[in-house]
Design a protein around this motif. Structure first.
Motif, PDB file in Angstrom:
ATOM      1  N   ILE A 613      33.295  -1.295 -23.432  1.00  0.00           N
ATOM      2  CA  ILE A 613      32.130  -0.499 -23.828  1.00  0.00           C
ATOM      3  C   ILE A 613      30.912  -1.423 -23.839  1.00  0.00           C
ATOM      4  N   PHE A 614      29.843  -0.976 -23.222  1.00  0.00           N
ATOM      5  CA  PHE A 614      28.632  -1.782 -23.112  1.00  0.00           C
ATOM      6  C   PHE A 614      27.424  -0.929 -23.502  1.00  0.00           C
ATOM      7  N   ARG A 615      26.331  -1.638 -23.769  1.00  0.00           N
ATOM      8  CA  ARG A 615      25.046  -0.973 -23.970  1.00  0.00           C
ATOM      9  C   ARG A 615      24.022  -1.651 -23.071  1.00  0.00           C
ATOM     10  N   CYS A 616      23.221  -0.838 -22.389  1.00  0.00           N
ATOM     11  CA  CYS A 616      22.168  -1.359 -21.524  1.00  0.00           C
ATOM     12  C   CYS A 616      20.853  -0.670 -21.884  1.00  0.00           C
ATOM     13  N   ILE A 617      19.837  -1.467 -22.145  1.00  0.00           N
ATOM     14  CA  ILE A 617      18.505  -0.941 -22.440  1.00  0.00           C
ATOM     15  C   ILE A 617      17.589  -1.293 -21.281  1.00  0.00           C
ATOM     16  N   ALA A 618      16.993  -0.280 -20.663  1.00  0.00           N
ATOM     17  CA  ALA A 618      16.027  -0.470 -19.581  1.00  0.00           C
ATOM     18  C   ALA A 618      14.631  -0.203 -20.144  1.00  0.00           C
ATOM     19  N   ARG A 619      13.778  -1.200 -20.087  1.00  0.00           N
ATOM     20  CA  ARG A 619      12.451  -1.111 -20.704  1.00  0.00           C
ATOM     21  C   ARG A 619      11.373  -1.052 -19.620  1.00  0.00           C
ATOM     22  N   TYR A 620      10.442  -0.139 -19.813  1.00  0.00           N
ATOM     23  CA  TYR A 620       9.348   0.047 -18.859  1.00  0.00           C
ATOM     24  C   TYR A 620       8.024   0.057 -19.598  1.00  0.00           C
ATOM     25  N   GLY A 621       6.960  -0.331 -18.881  1.00  0.00           N
ATOM     26  CA  GLY A 621       5.605  -0.194 -19.392  1.00  0.00           C
ATOM     27  C   GLY A 621       4.979   1.086 -18.866  1.00  0.00           C
ATOM     28  N   TYR A 622       3.778   1.407 -19.353  1.00  0.00           N
ATOM     29  CA  TYR A 622       3.180   2.682 -18.962  1.00  0.00           C
ATOM     30  C   TYR A 622       2.641   2.671 -17.533  1.00  0.00           C
ATOM     31  N   LYS A 628      10.967   5.720  -5.457  1.00  0.00           N
ATOM     32  CA  LYS A 628      11.959   6.545  -4.761  1.00  0.00           C
ATOM     33  C   LYS A 628      13.063   5.717  -4.132  1.00  0.00           C
ATOM     34  N   ASP A 629      12.720   4.477  -3.700  1.00  0.00           N
ATOM     35  CA  ASP A 629      13.712   3.645  -3.040  1.00  0.00           C
ATOM     36  C   ASP A 629      14.523   2.792  -4.015  1.00  0.00           C
ATOM     37  N   ASP A 630      14.253   2.925  -5.309  1.00  0.00           N
ATOM     38  CA  ASP A 630      15.039   2.192  -6.299  1.00  0.00           C
ATOM     39  C   ASP A 630      16.360   2.912  -6.552  1.00  0.00           C
ATOM     40  N   ASP A 631      17.452   2.175  -6.510  1.00  0.00           N
ATOM     41  CA  ASP A 631      18.767   2.721  -6.811  1.00  0.00           C
ATOM     42  C   ASP A 631      19.104   2.333  -8.247  1.00  0.00           C
ATOM     43  N   PHE A 632      18.810   3.238  -9.181  1.00  0.00           N
ATOM     44  CA  PHE A 632      18.986   2.925 -10.591  1.00  0.00           C
ATOM     45  C   PHE A 632      20.448   2.658 -10.920  1.00  0.00           C
ATOM     46  N   GLU A 633      21.354   3.396 -10.287  1.00  0.00           N
ATOM     47  CA  GLU A 633      22.785   3.184 -10.520  1.00  0.00           C
ATOM     48  C   GLU A 633      23.205   1.789 -10.086  1.00  0.00           C
ATOM     49  N   LYS A 634      22.716   1.349  -8.934  1.00  0.00           N
ATOM     50  CA  LYS A 634      23.063   0.017  -8.442  1.00  0.00           C
ATOM     51  C   LYS A 634      22.486  -1.069  -9.348  1.00  0.00           C
ATOM     52  N   MET A 635      21.250  -0.872  -9.842  1.00  0.00           N
ATOM     53  CA  MET A 635      20.658  -1.845 -10.738  1.00  0.00           C
ATOM     54  C   MET A 635      21.479  -1.969 -12.025  1.00  0.00           C
ATOM     55  N   LEU A 636      21.944  -0.838 -12.553  1.00  0.00           N
ATOM     56  CA  LEU A 636      22.766  -0.881 -13.760  1.00  0.00           C
ATOM     57  C   LEU A 636      24.070  -1.634 -13.513  1.00  0.00           C
ATOM     58  N   PHE A 637      24.709  -1.344 -12.389  1.00  0.00           N
ATOM     59  CA  PHE A 637      25.980  -1.991 -12.091  1.00  0.00           C
ATOM     60  C   PHE A 637      25.789  -3.492 -11.859  1.00  0.00           C
ATOM     61  N   ASP A 638      24.726  -3.865 -11.153  1.00  0.00           N
ATOM     62  CA  ASP A 638      24.465  -5.286 -10.907  1.00  0.00           C
ATOM     63  C   ASP A 638      24.182  -6.025 -12.209  1.00  0.00           C
ATOM     64  N   ARG A 767      10.199  17.862 -14.035  1.00  0.00           N
ATOM     65  CA  ARG A 767      11.263  17.151 -13.328  1.00  0.00           C
ATOM     66  C   ARG A 767      12.349  16.729 -14.305  1.00  0.00           C
ATOM     67  N   GLU A 768      13.590  16.782 -13.816  1.00  0.00           N
ATOM     68  CA  GLU A 768      14.707  16.331 -14.626  1.00  0.00           C
ATOM     69  C   GLU A 768      14.798  14.808 -14.586  1.00  0.00           C
ATOM     70  N   ASN A 769      15.406  14.237 -15.631  1.00  0.00           N
ATOM     71  CA  ASN A 769      15.613  12.790 -15.652  1.00  0.00           C
ATOM     72  C   ASN A 769      16.494  12.328 -14.503  1.00  0.00           C
ATOM     73  N   SER A 770      17.429  13.183 -14.099  1.00  0.00           N
ATOM     74  CA  SER A 770      18.322  12.816 -12.999  1.00  0.00           C
ATOM     75  C   SER A 770      17.557  12.619 -11.702  1.00  0.00           C
ATOM     76  N   VAL A 771      16.474  13.393 -11.521  1.00  0.00           N
ATOM     77  CA  VAL A 771      15.653  13.245 -10.321  1.00  0.00           C
ATOM     78  C   VAL A 771      14.830  11.966 -10.395  1.00  0.00           C
ATOM     79  N   ILE A 772      14.296  11.672 -11.579  1.00  0.00           N
ATOM     80  CA  ILE A 772      13.484  10.473 -11.752  1.00  0.00           C
ATOM     81  C   ILE A 772      14.318   9.222 -11.502  1.00  0.00           C
ATOM     82  N   PHE A 773      15.563   9.211 -11.958  1.00  0.00           N
ATOM     83  CA  PHE A 773      16.430   8.041 -11.790  1.00  0.00           C
ATOM     84  C   PHE A 773      17.221   8.073 -10.486  1.00  0.00           C
TER      85      PHE A 773
END
Length: 789
Positions: A613-622, A628-638, A767-773
């Protein structure tokens, strides 16, 4: 089911203490070097080039004001020379006090690492005091390299102001409401600026053809507006190099024509530089409504000043100061002075003084340049509106909309299709509905002065908390600002029935949308906080979590940075299985303009290793975007993979199992980490046990055990990475909560309309969060629940 013995419970504390040890908020390593923001040093040549480029982005709106100021100041004509001299004196000292002194030399310094605008001021205040209405920040966020803040001495004025702001929730809400008012009115600027600038420029056609119908001028303006908004998806970067030369030529043109008119029609107009004529103007007119009409028109001479602050992000402050002081300010003074000299000799032409005062030889070239400058001015405010919407969205004050990044060079250049077409419709409605500059000017002045007042009030806590200014300086600033802005505000309010109602209606509409969305967002977060499940209870279920652990990885999205979200307990209560690897993912926005990529992700392990079990926090600025070309799933796995590798290197040599995971790590970084491990090993530091214990134990390792430990660690990490890859191949599922907010049955009518209809409608169309990510639809699992507020 895992359990704790009595002796262990005695040694390790109560279940509450155990939960605190298991799932504390993430603390970044204390040895992280912080490269705090420092304004870059520019060479003189580069600074001059940037000052030149800033003309096309920052000053377009301010530069086109001479097209319509005198017309709106004297819509019924003018009889006396003294009126023109007094109006010109008001323009001169308004330009000096507001754009030059207040904004260029004071307010521009209140930038958030180069970012300007109302939300930039708000983000500065949120970092220096706990005034954010969504309390999702933690002290670890303050370790970000972009999270600059001040510390205060005990019993200092700044410390007392900070405590006063933090004591009551209503104070935080009042501050947020003030920010939203300024934001919504600034959006109104983005609608009215294109309308009045393009319509005023198009009016030059009718000067040479007096019998032409006004409808033709309006039609030309509408066609130009459609063209402006239709090209927005290309981005300002594509045509940015054209903007600066156009605006520079425009300023040279209006300054030269102004100087020519002063020479041609007499220099007696120069006595307007004596402020005594302002006093004589009001003494002669008294408190008549006409004097306030003139004041409302003169207010338009400083339109674009707030856009100057909002568009700060692309240029250093010094470059803007140079451009305004040496080019914009003197050219504007010459332009207004020359127009006043012309009007004194040709009082019947006050309605179209700019075009009438042009020499015949340059009339049509000037018309083309004026139209191009109006387009540039419109572009600047439209781009500023996009940035405002993006900042509001990041801070939870606007529904999720599609945001397109249009430039590889500039982070702030974005395009929002939905907002673009909404602005176009409203611009056409305003232009075609009023058909004249006077009523649009009344609306425009109202919007401008409200934004300026909001900025003035927000500057007070900024000067006290961020700059630590002496209270005498703060009082001087606010008195001088209000002394100018309040009379203009009263003049604009008197014109509400003559078009001034338009920005108020627009602001109220956007304010309602923002406040309802933010209110329901805060309530959803409070629901998540109050209904979260103890991590100790989850781990008490044992490695299987009391369920069947099926192969695969489950990313559970939550707004919480600690604890187990209610949707997860709801999920495992209704389904008999859970994935072999569970990662709680928290995406949160911070009051900073950007989070560096190498500091964006924080990863930690929750509980023993065999729980996975893990926790990952992704932090963004405004200002950060989910491209669109970011693969959020791949970034999490990496990040998860890199965390396991780093954990194996640090395991046994540190008293913390938490790391900030960079997206890229160089070979030198790895060698440095190994060197640190060797040093820690030789010193015999404390470590976590490799057993499945929950709390740290003392297990000092000697140098003789290093090779044996390294061999076991390498084998262990290899096995876990292999297990992780097998789970990834088995399938990845993204579990998103779909919390439906409803008003209670005993709620009032207004609350039911706002929550059950307005917020529900916005949730359906946004927009849904799934579309954004960029989450694949086949990997998505929504867990629904209803929350009554």
């Amino acid at each position: 089911m895992a359990s704790l013995s009595e002796s262990e419970a005695t040694n390790r504390g109560s279940m509450w203490e155990l939960d605190q040890n298991l799932d504390q908020p993430m603390d970044e390593e204390a040895t992280r070097l912080k490269n705090m923001y420092r304004e870059k040093k520019f060479s003189s040549a580069l600074l001059l080039r940037l000052a030149f480029q800033s003309l096309g982005v920052v000053f377009g709106d301010l530069g086109t004001s001479p097209l319509y100021v005198f017309y709106n100041a004297f819509p019924r004509g003018v009889d006396e020379d003294e009126d023109i001299i007094g109006a010109l004196s008001l323009i001169i000292y308004t330009l000096t006090l507001i754009p030059l002194l207040k904004y260029v030399f004071i307010v521009l310094r209140a930038n958030d690492n180069g970012q300007g605008g109302t939300f930039a001021l708000y983000s500065l205040l949120c970092r220096h005091a706990k005034i954010s209405t969504i309390p999702n920040q933690h002290k670890t966020d303050e370790d970000l390299t972009t999270y600059s803040r001040q510390t205060y001495e005990e019993n200092s004025l700044a410390e007392k102001i900070k405590k006063w702001l933090e004591t009551r929730a209503y104070k935080r809400n009042c501050l947020l409401i003030l920010v939203l008012i300024g934001t919504c009115t600034a959006i109104g600027d983005g609608i009215l600026t294109p309308a009045i600038s393009v319509l005023s420029a198009s009016g030059g056609i009718k000067v040479q053809n007096p019998h032409m119908s006004t409808d033709i001028v309006v039609l030309v303006a509408v066609i130009i507006l459609i063209g402006i908004f239709s090209m927005q998806h290309y981005g300002t970067d594509k045509v940015g190099w054209l903007f600066a030369p156009i605006v520079l030529i425009w300023f040279i043109l209006i300054g030269s024509v102004g100087a020519l008119n002063i020479h041609k029609y007499g220099s007696s107009v120069l006595k307007a530089y004596n402020p005594v004529y302002i006093y004589r103007f009001f003494r002669r007119r008294g408190n008549s409504s006409e004097s306030w009409t003139v004041l409302g028109g003169i207010m338009l001479s400083i339109t674009g000043t707030e856009a100057l602050y909002a568009d700060l992000c692309h240029f250093p402050v010094l470059a803007i100061q140079i451009a305004f002081t040496f080019i914009v300010f003197p050219c504007l003074l010459l332009a207004y002075t020359g127009q006043a000299a012309y009007i004194i000799s040709n009082k019947q032409h006050v309605n179209d003084a700019f075009y009438r005062s042009l020499p015949d030889a340059i009339y049509w070239p000037a018309f083309v340049i004026a139209t191009a400058s109006a387009i540039v001015a419109s572009q600047a405010t439209i781009s500023a509106t996009y940035s405002i919407i993006k900042q509001a969205l990041a801070l939870g004050c606007f529904p999720r909309v599609k945001i397109v990044h249009t430039s590889k060079k500039f982070l702030g250049q974005i395009y929002i299709p939905d907002i673009n077409w909404l602005l176009l419709i409203l611009c056409i409605a305003v232009t075609a509905g009023f058909k004249n500059q006077s009523q649009i000017g009344n609306a425009y002045g109202t919007a401008v002065v409200i934004v300026m007042l909001v900025t003035t009030f927000l500057m007070v806590p900024v000067m006290l908390l961020v700059w630590k200014s002496h209270w005498i300086l703060v009082v001087t600033f606010i008195v001088l600002s209000l002394m100018v802005e309040l009379p203009y505000f009263s003049a604009c309010i008197l014109k509400i029935d003559q078009g001034g109602w338009v920005p108020l209606v627009i602001a109220i509409a956007f304010f309602t949308i923002m406040y309802v969305w933010h209110y329901c967002t805060v309530k959803r977060y409070e629901f998540e906080m109050h209904s979260k499940v103890s991590m100790a209870w989850i781990l008490g279920l044992g490695p299987s979590l009391g369920l069947v652990r099926v192969p695969g990885i489950g990313f559970v999205y939550t707004e919480l940075a600690s604890g187990v979200p209610h949707i997860f307990s709801h999920f495992i209560t209704n389904l008999p299985a859970i994935h072999s690897v569970v990662v709680f993912v928290c995406v949160k926005y911070l009051p900073v303009y950007t989070v560096p990529l190498e500091e964006r992700f924080l990863v930690r392990r929750i509980g023993p290793k065999n729980f996975h079990i893990f926790r990952c926090i992704a932090r963004y600025g405004y200002k950060d975007l989910h491209k669109k070309d970011d693969d959020f799933e791949k970034m999490l796995f990496d990040c998860l993979t890199l965390f396991i590798r780093l954990e194996s290197m640090m395991d046994g040599y540190s008293d913390s199992d938490e790391f900030s995971v960079p997206e890229q790590r160089t070979i030198s970084d790895t060698f440095q980490a190994e060197k640190t491990i060797n040093t820690m090993c030789s010193n015999g530091d404390l470590s976590y046990s490799s057993q499945d214990s929950i709390v740290p134990v003392q297990s000092p390792l000697g140098v003789n055990n290093l090779l044996t430990y390294s061999s076991h660690a390498s084998q262990a990490v290899g096995n876990e990475l292999e297990f992780l890859n097998r789970c990834k191949d088995a399938g990845v599922v993204h579990i998103l909560g779909n919390t439906i907010v409803r008003a209670r049955r005993d709620s009032g009518v207004v609350k039911k309309i706002a929550v059950d209809y307005m917020y529900a409608f916005m949730r359906r169309v946004c927009r849904e969060n799934s579309v954004i990510f960029n989450i694949p639809h086949e990997s998505l699992l929504n867990v629904g629940q209803i929350y009554y507020i």
